[in-house]
Design an enzyme around this catalytic site. Structure first.
Site, short mmCIF file in Angstrom:
data_model
loop_
_atom_site.label_atom_id
_atom_site.label_comp_id
_atom_site.label_asym_id
_atom_site.label_seq_id
_atom_site.Cartn_x
_atom_site.Cartn_y
_atom_site.Cartn_z
N THR A 209 0.83 -1.22 0.00
CA THR A 209 0.00 0.00 0.00
C THR A 209 0.86 1.26 0.00
OG1 THR A 209 -0.14 -0.11 2.42
CG2 THR A 209 -1.93 -1.13 1.17
N GLY A 211 2.28 4.51 -1.02
CA GLY A 211 1.88 5.54 -1.96
C GLY A 211 0.39 5.70 -2.17
N GLY A 213 -1.84 7.36 -0.36
CA GLY A 213 -2.28 8.74 -0.15
C GLY A 213 -1.89 9.65 -1.31
#
Length: 267
Positions: A209, A211, A213
């Site tokens: 997960t 990156g 944001g």
């Protein structure tokens, strides 16, 4: 006649391993049919395990990059990510002061591990100088807690905390709930004098997960640049992130990158 190509400027740090920051933004913007431009705030040596080194650029040089893009190419939407320090924040705010384009600001302050990424002086500078320019803020749960001095643990509480920011800075806020341990991830979108909208999806059981944001905020900026209304841009942006997580290539020994290149549809 073909639709105009939306010009999207990402102001963020470089991730040497390609999973987050400027690299994730370029991939996202390109896959969603935008023209990606960049103003790099810092160079980092990092990978799926962590950040090994960081070298910030000067605020003056960051501002020069911003104006080089906007003054010649133009801009339809802006995404702001990691700014590192108060000097960069001040110069970025000054460079954007007269820009008439929607700004999606991802207030990168706290890492997934809980470690602070910028100091209190920089946080105050961001709040005072950049939040008033934002169209949309996208804090994660630890950042929302820090900015509102609350500890929201439900979608309703997240919405209430986000509304305090929306009212104070006259912008929309997307509160991201991915840092909980719940089986479903809830995000809440609020805005001044508007209804709260909740989005949710089943948590995907994966360590890859890195990156998310960055990808979400640049996806929303690109979709806004295409002319999508904000709520729909958030909805489609979330779909892009979920699809990219599902297509993660599995690189790295830790939290690996997403599979941006595999997302061909937002259905």
């Amino acid at each position: 006649m073909s639709k105009p190509l939306p010009r999207i400027l990402s102001i963020a740090g470089s991730d040497s391993s390609g999973g987050a920051g400027i690299q994730a933004d370029i991939k996202t913007i390109s896959m969603l049919g935008g023209y990606a431009m960049t103003a790099i705030t810092a160079a980092t040596a990092q990978n799926s395990i962590g950040v090994q080194a960081i070298t910030p650029l000067s605020g003056e040089f960051v501002a020069t990059q911003i104006r080089s893009c906007i003054d010649d190419i133009g801009v339809d939407a802006i995404k702001i990510g990691m700014l590192h320090d108060a000097d960069i924040i001040a110069h970025t705010a000054k460079a954007l002061a007269d820009v008439d384009a929607p700004i999606v600001l991802d207030p990168v302050m706290i890492a997934t591990s809980g470690a602070a990424l910028i100091d209190q002086t920089a946080i105050a500078a961001m709040r005072d100088q950049l939040f008033p320019l934002a169209t949309l803020l996208t804090p994660n749960l630890p950042e929302l807690e820090l900015l509102t001095d609350t500890q929201p643990r439900t979608a309703e509480a997240m919405g209430e905390a986000a509304m305090t920011l929306a009212d104070k800075f006259d912008c929309h806020v997307l509160a991201k709930g991915g840092h909980t341990q719940d089986k479903r991830i809830f995000d809440v979108l609020v805005g001044p004098a508007s209804r709260a909208v909740s989005f949710d999806h089943a948590r995907i059981d994966t360590p890859h997960t890195h990156g998310t944001g960055c990808t979400l905020s640049s996806a929303i900026a690109t979709l806004i640049g295409h002319g999508q209304p904000l709520e729909h841009a958030v909805r489609l942006g979330r779909r892009f992130v979920v699809s990219a997580i599902e297509a993660a290539p599995g690189f790295g020994a830790g939290n690996g990158p997403l599979g941006h290149q595999a997302v061909r549809s937002l259905k």
